[in-house]
Write a protein that holds these residues in place. Structure first.
Motif, PDB file in Angstrom:
ATOM      1  N   LEU A 125      56.097 -11.883  68.970  1.00 28.15           N
ATOM      2  CA  LEU A 125      56.318 -10.444  68.913  1.00 28.15           C
ATOM      3  C   LEU A 125      57.066  -9.980  70.156  1.00 28.15           C
ATOM      4  CD1 LEU A 125      52.723  -9.389  67.783  1.00 28.15           C
ATOM      5  CD2 LEU A 125      54.747  -9.640  66.320  1.00 28.15           C
ATOM      6  N   PRO A 126      57.804  -8.870  70.049  1.00 26.98           N
ATOM      7  CA  PRO A 126      58.440  -8.313  71.243  1.00 26.98           C
ATOM      8  C   PRO A 126      57.425  -8.100  72.360  1.00 26.98           C
ATOM      9  CG  PRO A 126      59.264  -7.210  69.285  1.00 26.98           C
ATOM     10  CD  PRO A 126      58.137  -8.097  68.830  1.00 26.98           C
ATOM     11  N   HIS A 127      57.859  -8.378  73.577  1.00 20.86           N
ATOM     12  CA  HIS A 127      57.069  -8.267  74.811  1.00 20.86           C
ATOM     13  C   HIS A 127      56.215  -9.496  75.090  1.00 20.86           C
ATOM     14  CE1 HIS A 127      58.330  -4.091  75.115  1.00 20.86           C
ATOM     15  NE2 HIS A 127      57.850  -3.871  73.911  1.00 20.86           N
ATOM     16  N   ASP A 128      56.100 -10.440  74.139  1.00 17.28           N
ATOM     17  CA  ASP A 128      55.418 -11.696  74.456  1.00 17.28           C
ATOM     18  C   ASP A 128      56.197 -12.411  75.557  1.00 17.28           C
ATOM     19  OD1 ASP A 128      53.601 -11.200  72.448  1.00 17.28           O
ATOM     20  OD2 ASP A 128      54.398 -12.716  71.064  1.00 17.28           O
TER      21      ASP A 128
ATOM     22  N   VAL B 145      60.175 -11.932  74.899  1.00 17.00           N
ATOM     23  CA  VAL B 145      60.724 -11.772  73.558  1.00 17.00           C
ATOM     24  C   VAL B 145      61.297 -10.358  73.421  1.00 17.00           C
ATOM     25  CG1 VAL B 145      60.204 -11.770  71.082  1.00 17.00           C
ATOM     26  CG2 VAL B 145      59.087 -13.432  72.600  1.00 17.00           C
ATOM     27  N   ARG B 146      62.494 -10.266  72.866  1.00 18.38           N
ATOM     28  CA  ARG B 146      63.119  -8.960  72.644  1.00 18.38           C
ATOM     29  C   ARG B 146      63.414  -8.771  71.152  1.00 18.38           C
ATOM     30  NH1 ARG B 146      68.788  -9.762  72.357  1.00 18.38           N
ATOM     31  NH2 ARG B 146      69.348 -11.896  72.896  1.00 18.38           N
ATOM     32  N   ARG B 147      63.700  -7.530  70.788  1.00 20.54           N
ATOM     33  CA  ARG B 147      63.977  -7.206  69.387  1.00 20.54           C
ATOM     34  C   ARG B 147      65.435  -7.494  69.056  1.00 20.54           C
ATOM     35  NH1 ARG B 147      60.075  -3.441  70.436  1.00 20.54           N
ATOM     36  NH2 ARG B 147      58.377  -3.489  68.899  1.00 20.54           N
ATOM     37  N   ALA B 148      65.666  -8.463  68.183  1.00 22.29           N
ATOM     38  CA  ALA B 148      67.017  -8.758  67.718  1.00 22.29           C
ATOM     39  C   ALA B 148      66.900  -9.750  66.573  1.00 22.29           C
ATOM     40  CB  ALA B 148      67.878  -9.341  68.839  1.00 22.29           C
ATOM     41  N   LEU B 149      67.863  -9.704  65.673  1.00 23.96           N
ATOM     42  CA  LEU B 149      67.899 -10.657  64.572  1.00 23.96           C
ATOM     43  C   LEU B 149      68.460 -11.989  65.074  1.00 23.96           C
ATOM     44  CD1 LEU B 149      69.282  -8.355  61.744  1.00 23.96           C
ATOM     45  CD2 LEU B 149      66.914  -9.082  62.087  1.00 23.96           C
ATOM     46  N   THR B 150      67.863 -13.092  64.642  1.00 24.34           N
ATOM     47  CA  THR B 150      68.317 -14.412  65.060  1.00 24.34           C
ATOM     48  C   THR B 150      68.342 -15.351  63.861  1.00 24.34           C
ATOM     49  OG1 THR B 150      66.087 -15.187  65.554  1.00 24.34           O
ATOM     50  CG2 THR B 150      67.300 -14.128  67.360  1.00 24.34           C
ATOM     51  N   ALA B 151      68.985 -16.487  64.049  1.00 25.69           N
ATOM     52  CA  ALA B 151      68.978 -17.533  63.033  1.00 25.69           C
ATOM     53  C   ALA B 151      67.599 -18.192  63.001  1.00 25.69           C
ATOM     54  CB  ALA B 151      70.054 -18.573  63.354  1.00 25.69           C
ATOM     55  N   PRO B 152      67.223 -18.804  61.895  1.00 28.69           N
ATOM     56  CA  PRO B 152      65.942 -19.516  61.839  1.00 28.69           C
ATOM     57  C   PRO B 152      65.839 -20.551  62.956  1.00 28.69           C
ATOM     58  CG  PRO B 152      66.921 -19.369  59.647  1.00 28.69           C
ATOM     59  CD  PRO B 152      67.957 -18.870  60.612  1.00 28.69           C
ATOM     60  N   GLY B 153      64.642 -20.643  63.526  1.00 32.47           N
ATOM     61  CA  GLY B 153      64.425 -21.615  64.587  1.00 32.47           C
ATOM     62  C   GLY B 153      64.767 -21.113  65.972  1.00 32.47           C
ATOM     63  N   GLN B 154      65.232 -19.859  66.061  1.00 28.36           N
ATOM     64  CA  GLN B 154      65.557 -19.275  67.362  1.00 28.36           C
ATOM     65  C   GLN B 154      64.807 -17.971  67.549  1.00 28.36           C
ATOM     66  OE1 GLN B 154      69.922 -19.017  67.296  1.00 28.36           O
ATOM     67  NE2 GLN B 154      69.975 -20.754  68.699  1.00 28.36           N
TER      68      GLN B 154
ATOM     69  N   GLY C 291      58.789  -1.468  64.035  1.00 30.18           N
ATOM     70  CA  GLY C 291      59.439  -1.515  65.339  1.00 30.18           C
ATOM     71  C   GLY C 291      58.589  -0.852  66.408  1.00 30.18           C
ATOM     72  N   ALA C 292      59.224  -0.011  67.217  1.00 35.54           N
ATOM     73  CA  ALA C 292      58.504   0.641  68.310  1.00 35.54           C
ATOM     74  C   ALA C 292      59.168   1.970  68.650  1.00 35.54           C
ATOM     75  CB  ALA C 292      58.477  -0.252  69.549  1.00 35.54           C
ATOM     76  N   LEU C 293      58.360   2.867  69.197  1.00 39.85           N
ATOM     77  CA  LEU C 293      58.885   4.151  69.653  1.00 39.85           C
ATOM     78  C   LEU C 293      58.126   4.587  70.894  1.00 39.85           C
ATOM     79  CD1 LEU C 293      57.389   7.138  67.733  1.00 39.85           C
ATOM     80  CD2 LEU C 293      56.794   4.813  67.065  1.00 39.85           C
TER      81      LEU C 293
END
Length: 208
Positions: free
Chosen positions: A8-11, A41-50, A172-174
């Protein structure tokens, strides 16, 4: 593996090596990985395994986005694992954390420490200074009313230093400060980007 389950984001994650950085990454980024420091960890779309991560250096402007192979992750720490970990330095951010713990626990929701304070608590690397804000997250899988947000914001504004709290919602987050305000729409940050929404918990609105 990391032992956290879905990341998760912020981990905070350990295991990234300098070899995984782009060759044109700044020198300080190579240095922090050589020192064994974690990435966030940041919020963004990535390929599987990344997984999308961010590196942080000793100065505020030293932030660098990168991609980490999931298979490289050795361990991880969630922000909520840090909320009762004592700070080792006498700084306003740690004083504020100590001051707010009981009140945040009383909400009955999962909360955690992110940002510089979370990084320092998890890694032992001095990341805070005398004028640092305290960054917190509050996991709100169910709707958190604007009245509740205003009450919580009033509590945070009595702390020893400025406190920036993010509500973590399913999409997401706010910022708590925005949700406590009067604007009809607020900025929701997600892996797909940021957008203005009227109800951050309405997944149908997010998909529209």
């Amino acid at each position: 593996m990391n032992g956290l389950g879905p990341l998760l984001p912020h981990d905070l994650l350990w295991g990234m090596t300098p070899a995984q950085l782009a060759t044109d990454a700044p020198d300080w980024a190579f240095a922090v990985l050589e020192a064994g420091q974690p990435v966030v960890v940041r919020r963004a779309l990535t390929a599987p395994g990344q997984i999308a991560v961010g590196l942080r250096g000793s100065r505020r402007e030293q932030r660098y986005p990168a991609l980490l192979a999931l298979a490289s992750v050795q361990r991880g720490v969630r922000p909520e694992a840090l909320c009762h970990r004592p700070g080792t330095r006498l700084l306003p951010a740690f004083q504020a954390l100590q001051q707010l713990r009981g009140e945040l626990d009383a909400l009955g929701l999962v909360w955690g420490v992110s940002g510089s304070a979370g990084f320092e608590l998890a890694s032992g690397v001095a990341a805070l200074h005398q004028h640092s804000d305290l960054d917190l997250i509050l996991r709100t899988p169910e709707p958190f009313s604007r009245a509740q947000a205003r009450e919580l914001l009033a509590l945070l504004e009595c702390a020893e230093c400025p406190v920036d709290l993010q509500l973590q919602v399913p999409a997401g987050a706010l910022a708590l400060r925005e949700w406590a305000g009067t604007a009809p729409r607020v900025l929701l940050k997600s892996a797909e980007g940021a957008r203005l929404v009227s109800d951050p918990w309405n997944l149908q609105e997010q998909a529209a």
